[in-house]
Write an enzyme that holds these catalytic residues in place. Structure first.
Site, PDB file in Angstrom:
ATOM      1  N   LYS A   1     -10.623  -2.710  -4.599  1.00 51.81           N
ATOM      2  CA  LYS A   1     -11.380  -1.480  -4.834  1.00 51.81           C
ATOM      3  C   LYS A   1     -10.515  -0.389  -5.435  1.00 51.81           C
ATOM      4  CE  LYS A   1     -12.059  -1.647  -0.014  1.00 51.81           C
ATOM      5  NZ  LYS A   1     -13.003  -1.461   1.068  1.00 51.81           N
TER       6      LYS A   1
ATOM      7  N   LYS B   1      -5.194  -9.565  -7.064  1.00 52.46           N
ATOM      8  CA  LYS B   1      -6.397  -9.588  -6.226  1.00 52.46           C
ATOM      9  C   LYS B   1      -7.475  -8.640  -6.760  1.00 52.46           C
ATOM     10  CE  LYS B   1      -6.158  -7.547  -2.260  1.00 52.46           C
ATOM     11  NZ  LYS B   1      -5.773  -7.026  -0.963  1.00 52.46           N
TER      12      LYS B   1
ATOM     13  N   LYS C   1       0.819  -1.213   0.000  1.00 49.54           N
ATOM     14  CA  LYS C   1       0.000   0.000   0.000  1.00 49.54           C
ATOM     15  C   LYS C   1       0.856   1.268   0.000  1.00 49.54           C
ATOM     16  CE  LYS C   1      -4.444  -1.489   1.758  1.00 49.54           C
ATOM     17  NZ  LYS C   1      -5.496  -1.341   2.751  1.00 49.54           N
TER      18      LYS C   1
HETATM   19  P1  TYM Z   1     -10.842  -4.492   3.764  1.00 47.90           P
HETATM   20  O1  TYM Z   1     -11.813  -3.391   4.008  1.00 47.90           O
HETATM   21  O2  TYM Z   1      -9.709  -4.234   2.839  1.00 47.90           O
HETATM   22  O3  TYM Z   1     -11.612  -5.769   3.249  1.00 47.90           O
HETATM   23  C1  TYM Z   1     -12.747  -6.277   3.922  1.00 47.90           C
HETATM   24  C2  TYM Z   1     -12.735  -7.788   3.896  1.00 47.90           C
HETATM   25  O4  TYM Z   1     -12.766  -8.242   2.526  1.00 47.90           O
HETATM   26  C3  TYM Z   1     -11.715  -9.171   2.305  1.00 47.90           C
HETATM   27  N1  TYM Z   1     -11.259  -9.044   0.906  1.00 47.90           N
HETATM   28  C4  TYM Z   1     -11.190 -10.063   0.054  1.00 47.90           C
HETATM   29  N2  TYM Z   1     -11.482 -11.366   0.177  1.00 47.90           N
HETATM   30  C5  TYM Z   1     -11.312 -12.166  -0.892  1.00 47.90           C
HETATM   31  N3  TYM Z   1     -10.873 -11.708  -2.110  1.00 47.90           N
HETATM   32  C6  TYM Z   1     -10.572 -10.406  -2.285  1.00 47.90           C
HETATM   33  N4  TYM Z   1     -10.158  -9.960  -3.471  1.00 47.90           N
HETATM   34  C7  TYM Z   1     -10.725  -9.515  -1.187  1.00 47.90           C
HETATM   35  N5  TYM Z   1     -10.521  -8.185  -1.002  1.00 47.90           N
HETATM   36  C8  TYM Z   1     -10.850  -7.918   0.276  1.00 47.90           C
HETATM   37  C9  TYM Z   1     -10.634  -8.775   3.298  1.00 47.90           C
HETATM   38  O5  TYM Z   1      -9.764  -9.851   3.543  1.00 47.90           O
HETATM   39  C10 TYM Z   1     -11.459  -8.391   4.505  1.00 47.90           C
HETATM   40  O6  TYM Z   1     -11.801  -9.530   5.263  1.00 47.90           O
HETATM   41  N6  TYM Z   1      -7.974  -4.425   7.867  1.00 47.90           N
HETATM   42  C11 TYM Z   1      -9.217  -4.892   7.318  1.00 47.90           C
HETATM   43  C12 TYM Z   1     -10.436  -4.453   8.094  1.00 47.90           C
HETATM   44  C13 TYM Z   1     -10.362  -4.646   9.564  1.00 47.90           C
HETATM   45  C14 TYM Z   1     -10.553  -5.884  10.265  1.00 47.90           C
HETATM   46  C15 TYM Z   1     -10.434  -5.562  11.644  1.00 47.90           C
HETATM   47  C16 TYM Z   1     -10.835  -7.183   9.836  1.00 47.90           C
HETATM   48  C17 TYM Z   1     -10.126  -3.704  10.503  1.00 47.90           C
HETATM   49  N7  TYM Z   1     -10.166  -4.227  11.754  1.00 47.90           N
HETATM   50  C18 TYM Z   1     -10.556  -6.545  12.610  1.00 47.90           C
HETATM   51  C19 TYM Z   1     -10.954  -8.159  10.840  1.00 47.90           C
HETATM   52  C20 TYM Z   1     -10.827  -7.842  12.192  1.00 47.90           C
HETATM   53  C21 TYM Z   1      -9.365  -4.389   5.903  1.00 47.90           C
HETATM   54  O7  TYM Z   1      -8.780  -3.421   5.518  1.00 47.90           O
HETATM   55  O8  TYM Z   1     -10.286  -5.043   5.153  1.00 47.90           O
END
Ligand code: TYM
Length: 333
Positions: free
Chosen positions: A201, A198, A114
């Site tokens: 967004k 991957k 990132k």
């Molecule tokens: P974020 O917002 O980037 O993504 C949310 C969730 O979607 C999953 N994800 C995917 N799964 C499969 N294929 C993909 N291409 C894909 N893109 C995204 C992510 O793995 C995630 O589960 N840091 C985290 C959010 C967070 C969090 C937490 C999660 C903050 N605190 C505590 C669990 C527990 C994040 O940025 O997810």
């Protein structure tokens, strides 16, 4: 015994099929298993680790909440709230940041991706982002954390931080060490344009992903244009090895159909891509279009969305404020 579930999604816009299959769909399944207690968080503090327009952020917080609701998360069964409304997350993050080690954070591959080439210009928030994530999870004594594959390393860090805190402060088992819940075959949904990247967004090409707010025509068109190869569909999982785009489309099909990859291969082997894409588009439309329609209708009712977040925030605060008080006592405050 039921599981204690915590997970979060960033309100940074363009929620997509990867977020749905890798995370939100499982949030709903876990909520509907008897005995589980689920907390699902719109992680707005995480969102500002990269620059956000305040007005758009507010809309995105509501849209992500709407996506939770439209996907089937029920505010009567699960706690739904936004992170910034519960101050214990920021406080916990500071304290745990003093337990975590630089060496551990330096290994985080998502920061490297990132931050890009110019790491000096990345925010400090982006660097300590996994520590905030750790606070999120530990404040609720979560036993299990459903996430996509890209969050695996962050969860390993959470486990290390919990264990070090318990050891440093001689508080055995005080912070619960969480288990990741990562789907075996569908935890990493790839771009429709490049099966080695991957679905994300931030991909500049909208054709690379199916957004949870896409129309029927957009969904059909994106699947039609998805990259494939010239061979027919294989008859064996092993033959997917060098065919990442095919594996990805079959993974999407299997997950949305709630069946194993092997069963999908049995069902579809020998078919050509134009036929498979037709079947897949129909399934994606069937599963995603109702969510998209519901999100678009829910976001018009800001009062309702805000009331869900307020109520969820109050419930979350009751749990988290108690835990942070215990943490503070242990630390010596
Ligand atoms: P974020 O917002 O980037 O993504 C949310 C969730 O979607 C999953 N994800 C995917 N799964 C499969 N294929 C993909 N291409 C894909 N893109 C995204 C992510 O793995 C995630 O589960 N840091 C985290 C959010 C967070 C969090 C937490 C999660 C903050 N605190 C505590 C669990 C527990 C994040 O940025 O997810």
């Amino acid at each position: 015994m039921g599981k204690k579930i915590f997970s979060g999604v960033q309100p940074t816009g363009n929620l997509h099929l990867g977020n749905y299959i890798g995370a939100i769909k499982n949030f709903v399944d876990l909520q509907n298993q008897p005995g589980n207690e689920c907390v699902y968080c719109v992680v707005d503090l995480h969102a500002i680790t990269t620059k956000q327009d305040p007005k758009i952020l507010k809309d995105n917080i509501r849209e992500t909440t709407a996506a939770f609701l439209a996907s089937g998360i029920n505010p009567k069964k699960s706690i739904i709230f936004n992170q910034s409304s519960v101050s214990a997350h920021a406080e916990g993050s500071w304290i745990l940041g003093c337990v975590a080690r630089m060496g551990w954070l330096n290994r985080m591959t998502q920061f490297k991706e990132k931050a890009g080439k110019d790491k000096e210009k990345a925010s400090i928030g982006l660097y300590i982002y996994p520590v905030l994530m750790t606070a999120d999870i530990l404040l609720y004594d979560a036993s299990h954390v459903p996430v996509g594959e890209d969050q695996k390393q962050h969860l390993e860090l959470s486990r290390d931080i919990a264990q070090k805190f318990n050891l440093d402060f001689k508080a055995p088992n005080f912070l619960r060490v969480p288990e990741p819940l990562i789907q075996k075959n569908f935890s990493r949904i790839m771009s429709l344009k490049d099966g080695t990247n991957k679905m994300s967004k931030s991909d500049p090409s909208d054709l690379s992903r199916i957004n949870l707010t896409d129309t029927k025509d957009q969904i059909v068109n994106k699947i039609k244009k998805a990259k494939t190869d010239t061979e027919p569909l294989p008859d064996d999982e092993k033959k997917l090895n060098q065919r990442p785009e095919v594996e990805n489309l079959l993974g999407i099909y299997s997950s949305l159909n709630n069946q194993s990859l092997q069963d999908s291969i049995k069902e579809l082997s020998g078919k050509n891509f134009s036929k498979f894409k037709e079947i897949l588009a129909e399934l994606v439309v069937e599963k995603i279009l109702p969510i998209s329609t519901e999100i678009n209708s829910l976001i018009k009712d800001k009062r309702y969305i805000d009331s869900v977040l307020k109520e969820g925030g109050e419930k979350a605060n009751q749990i988290a404020s108690k835990k942070i008080e215990e943490i503070k006592k242990i630390v010596g405050f």
